[in-house]
Design a protein around this motif. Structure first.
Motif, mmCIF file in Angstrom:
data_model
loop_
_atom_site.group_PDB
_atom_site.id
_atom_site.type_symbol
_atom_site.label_atom_id
_atom_site.label_comp_id
_atom_site.label_asym_id
_atom_site.label_seq_id
_atom_site.Cartn_x
_atom_site.Cartn_y
_atom_site.Cartn_z
ATOM 1 N N ARG A 139 0.840 -1.187 0.000
ATOM 2 C CA ARG A 139 0.000 0.000 0.000
ATOM 3 C C ARG A 139 0.881 1.244 0.000
ATOM 4 O O ARG A 139 0.622 2.213 -0.724
ATOM 5 C CB ARG A 139 -0.911 -0.027 1.232
ATOM 6 C CG ARG A 139 -1.882 1.118 1.305
ATOM 7 C CD ARG A 139 -2.977 0.831 2.327
ATOM 8 N NE ARG A 139 -3.769 2.034 2.573
ATOM 9 C CZ ARG A 139 -3.817 2.644 3.762
ATOM 10 N NH1 ARG A 139 -3.123 2.183 4.780
ATOM 11 N NH2 ARG A 139 -4.578 3.715 3.913
ATOM 12 N N ARG B 297 2.289 1.888 -3.475
ATOM 13 C CA ARG B 297 1.337 2.559 -4.348
ATOM 14 C C ARG B 297 1.125 3.991 -3.877
ATOM 15 O O ARG B 297 1.020 4.918 -4.675
ATOM 16 C CB ARG B 297 0.007 1.811 -4.362
ATOM 17 C CG ARG B 297 0.066 0.468 -5.055
ATOM 18 C CD ARG B 297 -1.268 -0.253 -4.953
ATOM 19 N NE ARG B 297 -2.320 0.437 -5.715
ATOM 20 C CZ ARG B 297 -3.611 0.374 -5.423
ATOM 21 N NH1 ARG B 297 -4.025 -0.349 -4.398
ATOM 22 N NH2 ARG B 297 -4.488 1.019 -6.152
ATOM 23 N N GLY B 298 1.068 4.151 -2.561
ATOM 24 C CA GLY B 298 0.777 5.455 -1.972
ATOM 25 C C GLY B 298 1.822 6.516 -2.320
ATOM 26 O O GLY B 298 1.483 7.677 -2.522
ATOM 27 N N VAL B 299 3.112 6.111 -2.397
ATOM 28 C CA VAL B 299 4.130 7.100 -2.731
ATOM 29 C C VAL B 299 4.191 7.347 -4.229
ATOM 30 O O VAL B 299 4.979 8.157 -4.700
ATOM 31 C CB VAL B 299 5.542 6.716 -2.222
ATOM 32 C CG1 VAL B 299 5.549 6.555 -0.720
ATOM 33 C CG2 VAL B 299 6.056 5.467 -2.922
ATOM 34 N N GLY B 300 3.359 6.617 -4.994
ATOM 35 C CA GLY B 300 3.263 6.903 -6.419
ATOM 36 C C GLY B 300 4.051 5.961 -7.306
ATOM 37 O O GLY B 300 4.526 6.350 -8.368
ATOM 38 N N THR C 25 -11.000 5.450 6.618
ATOM 39 C CA THR C 25 -9.792 5.106 5.864
ATOM 40 C C THR C 25 -10.120 4.877 4.391
ATOM 41 O O THR C 25 -9.372 5.280 3.496
ATOM 42 C CB THR C 25 -9.120 3.860 6.472
ATOM 43 O OG1 THR C 25 -8.681 4.189 7.786
ATOM 44 C CG2 THR C 25 -7.919 3.411 5.654
ATOM 45 N N ASN D 252 -8.449 6.637 1.186
ATOM 46 C CA ASN D 252 -7.888 5.875 0.076
ATOM 47 C C ASN D 252 -8.483 6.280 -1.273
ATOM 48 O O ASN D 252 -7.804 6.214 -2.302
ATOM 49 C CB ASN D 252 -8.116 4.376 0.280
ATOM 50 C CG ASN D 252 -7.141 3.792 1.300
ATOM 51 O OD1 ASN D 252 -6.150 4.428 1.647
ATOM 52 N ND2 ASN D 252 -7.448 2.604 1.788
ATOM 53 N N ASN E 109 -6.814 9.546 -3.064
ATOM 54 C CA ASN E 109 -5.685 9.400 -3.993
ATOM 55 C C ASN E 109 -5.787 8.118 -4.827
ATOM 56 O O ASN E 109 -4.803 7.634 -5.360
ATOM 57 C CB ASN E 109 -4.334 9.542 -3.291
ATOM 58 C CG ASN E 109 -3.940 8.290 -2.539
ATOM 59 O OD1 ASN E 109 -4.758 7.403 -2.343
ATOM 60 N ND2 ASN E 109 -2.684 8.220 -2.136
ATOM 61 N N ARG E 110 -6.993 7.606 -4.909
ATOM 62 C CA ARG E 110 -7.326 6.489 -5.802
ATOM 63 C C ARG E 110 -6.559 5.204 -5.512
ATOM 64 O O ARG E 110 -6.307 4.411 -6.408
ATOM 65 C CB ARG E 110 -7.167 6.900 -7.270
ATOM 66 C CG ARG E 110 -8.161 8.005 -7.641
ATOM 67 C CD ARG E 110 -8.104 8.397 -9.096
ATOM 68 N NE ARG E 110 -8.441 7.297 -9.987
ATOM 69 C CZ ARG E 110 -8.274 7.342 -11.311
ATOM 70 N NH1 ARG E 110 -7.761 8.421 -11.873
ATOM 71 N NH2 ARG E 110 -8.610 6.330 -12.051
ATOM 72 N N LEU E 111 -6.176 4.976 -4.240
ATOM 73 C CA LEU E 111 -5.722 3.637 -3.856
ATOM 74 C C LEU E 111 -6.922 2.705 -3.895
ATOM 75 O O LEU E 111 -6.804 1.503 -4.070
ATOM 76 C CB LEU E 111 -5.121 3.649 -2.440
ATOM 77 C CG LEU E 111 -3.709 4.228 -2.303
ATOM 78 C CD1 LEU E 111 -3.301 4.305 -0.844
ATOM 79 C CD2 LEU E 111 -2.702 3.401 -3.080
ATOM 80 N N THR E 112 -8.119 3.296 -3.677
ATOM 81 C CA THR E 112 -9.382 2.578 -3.836
ATOM 82 C C THR E 112 -10.230 3.392 -4.799
ATOM 83 O O THR E 112 -10.264 4.629 -4.687
ATOM 84 C CB THR E 112 -10.097 2.463 -2.469
ATOM 85 O OG1 THR E 112 -9.238 1.777 -1.568
ATOM 86 C CG2 THR E 112 -11.409 1.709 -2.586
ATOM 87 N N VAL F 209 -1.271 7.301 -10.841
ATOM 88 C CA VAL F 209 0.105 7.338 -10.346
ATOM 89 C C VAL F 209 0.573 8.782 -10.187
ATOM 90 O O VAL F 209 1.137 9.167 -9.154
ATOM 91 C CB VAL F 209 1.028 6.541 -11.290
ATOM 92 C CG1 VAL F 209 2.490 6.774 -10.919
ATOM 93 C CG2 VAL F 209 0.700 5.058 -11.243
ATOM 94 N N ARG G 100 -1.095 10.322 -7.150
ATOM 95 C CA ARG G 100 -0.510 9.916 -5.861
ATOM 96 C C ARG G 100 0.808 10.628 -5.609
ATOM 97 O O ARG G 100 1.156 10.960 -4.485
ATOM 98 C CB ARG G 100 -0.303 8.403 -5.844
ATOM 99 C CG ARG G 100 -1.600 7.652 -5.668
ATOM 100 C CD ARG G 100 -1.394 6.168 -5.826
ATOM 101 N NE ARG G 100 -2.610 5.561 -6.342
ATOM 102 C CZ ARG G 100 -2.648 4.564 -7.198
ATOM 103 N NH1 ARG G 100 -1.525 4.045 -7.660
ATOM 104 N NH2 ARG G 100 -3.797 4.081 -7.608
#
Lengths: 511, 258
Positions: free
Chosen positions: A123, A126-129, B43, B47, B50-53, B73, B76
């Motif tokens: 996670r 992905r979070g840091v891009g 949460t 998420n 920033n489109r993690l979900t 990408v 994020r």
């Protein structure tokens, strides 16, 4: 004996390392991407691991053996379609079998490690891009590296060990010590081969272990140390086999001592004439002939009767000269193979008994044997009972033994001496016939064809003047007693000599 | 700055929405705390920003641009994200962890080095001491400082923080949250911070949004929430800090009685 073993070490070790490294690298190039895909595509995991596990259950020798006919078929096919075949013997089948062998540990460890990556880390990646590709390359693979490395270690040890089995498919390896040693009852050689292969495996394993710890502890020094160590081991092993001038003439041998001695003799003659040589040891009787016809092997010694029966499928048995001439003509016309002629002795199948047993029953010929056969045990080598000669003798004399046993040829004489069998299908040039005072039985009905040792040259060299001139002096130069003596030098238990030393002895007799 | 419109998320196979019809506006420079009990969808909301979900329905506007139209990408990389589990890459040094997003954005090496130096100062870590260490050689508080530096590295305008101080001991936690509030103000960031600790929310937030069962129950300044709680749930929640303060005062009195 140890000195003789060390003398051939550079060549054997170099080939062994070259084969193992090639197989490992190619194996990794297949396993790693496959494992990465399988770690993402769940349904692929079962089949990929299953297939690799099944391959692992096939005995190493069988896997290697399977690739020869397969490649021969492919080579013939490619020759028909593209007009060019490839060498079906030696490096290629050994490489492919070992590649398959190396796959399971790498696949299993890589998949396990990648699937088990901490979800919090994924996670974060992905979070840091990171793109999925960056996440794999920058995070997942580096984190999985120690576990993957452990798989590579296992694969390396397996491959180095199994590579010793590549000798019978014509690839030189440390296994040459073991196979040659087994054939000639040279236990020093067998042991030397085992120790050399084990030492190589151990050194590589330790170096990869260092790399594994280095990766786990993020110690650049350890990883670099391991890489340098591996580079030294590989580099030093390969030095003797690279930079060799020209393509070597490949000398083939079947799997018995006489063949090793003659190959050594041929090698000396060729090297004296400025050729480089390599050996393909311990090939099967039919494999070696097809290898010669396909130019995979350049030179070897075969026996007229074997060619007559196996390759020409002839079931009649005319006299020696007729067979010799018939074989030479057939080889030239149908295979483009050059038959330089007989070396001067015969190594025929001959029925032999202990002198005391033969006298007790009053047996002098195979015809006499027929009466007692139903109560007797016969021993033969791995080939004999499957050969047309056996069928012909059985038919001609109505032989029917109570028990038939197969032996490695040197154990066969032991078995006869110990009374485990009453009669054996021996070889007339075998030194042990004289040594054990064995009675050879005559063949009044001429059921067994003659077996003159003939020197065969592959189509590629059939018109090579220089090569033919180098080997010509061997034609008609070795008589039966000289060959028996040389064979005995290698076979006997006391004052045992290596095939190379026996070859030197013959060479001295030639002058 | 951030606008959530009718945002809804239902996970595959779930019986109810994790987030349902959420409407929320975060102003530029604001620090908004999203609070609620575990499983309330806070949460998931973070998420989705920033489109993690990916949301099931609704839309997200970032500075008037539709987040869904952007490359996830790139999106994020333009935001800082601080995780509760910190999520530092265990195989990379502190310096490499901090530098990761600038590296992904292909900043020149000297610019990255200079930026990393600044960040060590910003999060009050000694660069010389910690630069070459691996995350496992740090304390929890130090790790979260590195996590914060990593999130700030590429100069984001927006910070998303998922219970960033939840796993820390109380002293470190007060220290770090005060530090973050100062950084937020100094850099003029827009922050959404998720927590379940009302005291923390009141101490940090410009505005608090309370969620329950995937829905927004109430939003407002701490003062507004205390003064006019929307229902009994919010009342209980917002009174927790005061209740605890009173309990603490009573305990102190009893203790100091002769």
């Amino acid at each position: 004996m140890i000195a003789a073993a060390f003398a051939v070490l550079p060549g054997y070790l170099g080939q062994h390392v070259l084969l193992s490294i090639s197989a490992l690298v190619l194996g990794l190039l297949i396993s790693l991407p496959l494992a990465i895909v399988a770690s993402r595509v769940a349904w692929l995991r079962g089949p990929a691991l299953g297939a690799a596990s099944v391959i692992q259950t096939i005995p190493g020798l069988a896997l290697l053996a399977l690739f020869y006919p397969l490649l021969l078929m492919l080579s013939n096919f490619s020759e028909q379609v593209f007009g060019a075949g490839f060498r079906a013997l030696g490096f290629l089948p050994a490489l492919l079998a070992l590649v398959l062998y190396s796959m399971l540990p790498v696949l299993r460890n890589t998949i396990t490690a990648l699937v088990a990556t901490d979800p919090a880390i994924l996670r974060a990646a992905r979070g840091v891009g990171m793109t999925p590709r960056q996440s794999l390359l920058l995070v997942e693979l580096p984190l999985a590296a120690p576990v993957i490395m452990a798989g590579v270690r296992t694969a390396a040890v397996w491959v180095i060990g199994t590579a010793t089995l590549s000798t019978p498919v014509g690839q030189t390896s440390l296994g040459n010590y073991i196979f040659t040693g087994l054939q000639t009852e040279n236990w020093v050689f067998v042991l030397f081969g085992c120790v050399a292969a084990a030492a190589l495996a151990l050194v590589v394993d330790r170096l990869l272990a260092l790399a594994e710890t280095g990766l786990a502890q993020h110690s650049r020094a350890k990883v670099i140390g391991a890489a340098v160590g591996l580079a030294i081991v590989i580099g030093a092993s390969l030095v003797p086999i690279i930079g060799r001038a020209g393509a070597p003439v490949v000398i083939g041998t079947k799997s018995f001592e006489e063949q090793y001695i003659l190959a050594s003799l041929i090698g000396d003659k060729l090297r004296d004439a400025g050729f480089t040589t390599s050996e393909r040891d311990g090939l099967g009787s039919s494999v070696i002939f097809h290898a010669l016809a396909a130019d995979d092997v350049g030179v070897y010694v075969d026996y007229s009767g074997t060619l007559w029966a196996d390759q020409m499928k002839r079931r009649d048995t005319p006299d020696r000269t007729a067979v010799l001439n018939g074989v030479a003509a057939w080889l030239k016309q149908t295979q483009g193979v050059r038959d330089l002629g007989s070396l001067g002795f015969e190594n025929a199948y001959a029925f032999a008994m202990r002198r005391d047993v033969a006298q007790r029953y009053g047996i002098h010929s195979i015809a006499d044997l027929a009466t007692y056969a139903p109560n007797m045990k016969i021993g033969g080598d791995y080939e004999f009972f499957g050969r047309p000669e056996w069928a012909a003798v059985k038919k001609a004399y109505g032989l029917n033994f109570a028990v038939m046993r197969q032996y490695q040829s040197n154990f066969m004489y032991r078995a006869l001496q110990d009374g485990d069998v009453d009669v054996i299908a021996a070889f007339s040039s075998d030194g042990r016939i004289a040594q054990y005072h064995l009675q050879l039985l005559s063949d009044p009905r001429h059921a067994l064809p003659p077996y003159d040792a003939v020197l065969l040259i592959s189509p590629k060299y059939a018109h090579d003047r220089k090569l033919i001139d180098a080997l010509k002096p061997l034609i008609g130069a070795i008589n039966l007693s000289a060959m028996q003596h040389a064979n005995l030098m290698v076979d006997r238990q006391t004052d045992k000599r290596s095939p190379a030393e026996a070859a030197n002895w013959i060479e001295q007799q030639l002058h | 700055m951030i606008e959530l419109q009718h945002l809804t998320k239902r996970f595959a196979g779930a019986e109810r929405d994790a987030v349902r019809d959420l409407n929320l506006h975060v102003n530029e420079g604001e620090l908004l705390v999203l609070i609620g009990e575990s499983g309330c969808g806070k949460t998931t909301t973070l998420n989705m920003i920033n489109r993690l979900t990916e949301p099931t329905a609704g839309s997200i506007l970032i500075g008037n641009e539709d987040a869904h139209a952007k490359d996830p990408v790139e999106l994020r990389r333009s935001m800082g994200f601080v995780f509760q589990a910190v999520g530092l890459f265990p195989h990379l040094t502190v310096e490499e962890n901090i530098a990761i997003t600038p590296r992904l954005l292909k900043w020149p090496a000297d610019k990255i080095t200079a930026r990393v130096e600044q960040l060590f100062d910003l999060v009050r870590l000694d660069a010389a001491t910690y630069r070459a260490r691996l995350p496992r050689e740090l304390s929890g508080g130090q790790r979260q400082r590195v996590g914060l530096a990593r999130a700030l590295a590429a100069r984001p305008r927006i910070m998303l923080m998922d219970e960033p101080f939840g796993a820390l001991d109380p002293l470190t936690r007060d220290d770090l949250s005060a530090d973050y509030r100062a950084i937020h103000d100094r850099l003029g960031l827009t922050t959404i911070l998720v927590t379940h600790d009302m005291t923390e929310a009141f101490l940090l937030a410009d505005r608090v949004a309370v969620m329950r069962d995937g829905e927004l129950v109430q939003q407002g300044t701490p003062h507004q929430l205390l003064a006019e709680p929307a229902d009994a749930f919010v009342r209980t929640l917002v009174e927790t800090p005061r209740r605890r303060a009173k309990a603490l005062a009573r305990a102190m009195e009893t203790d100091s009685a002769p």
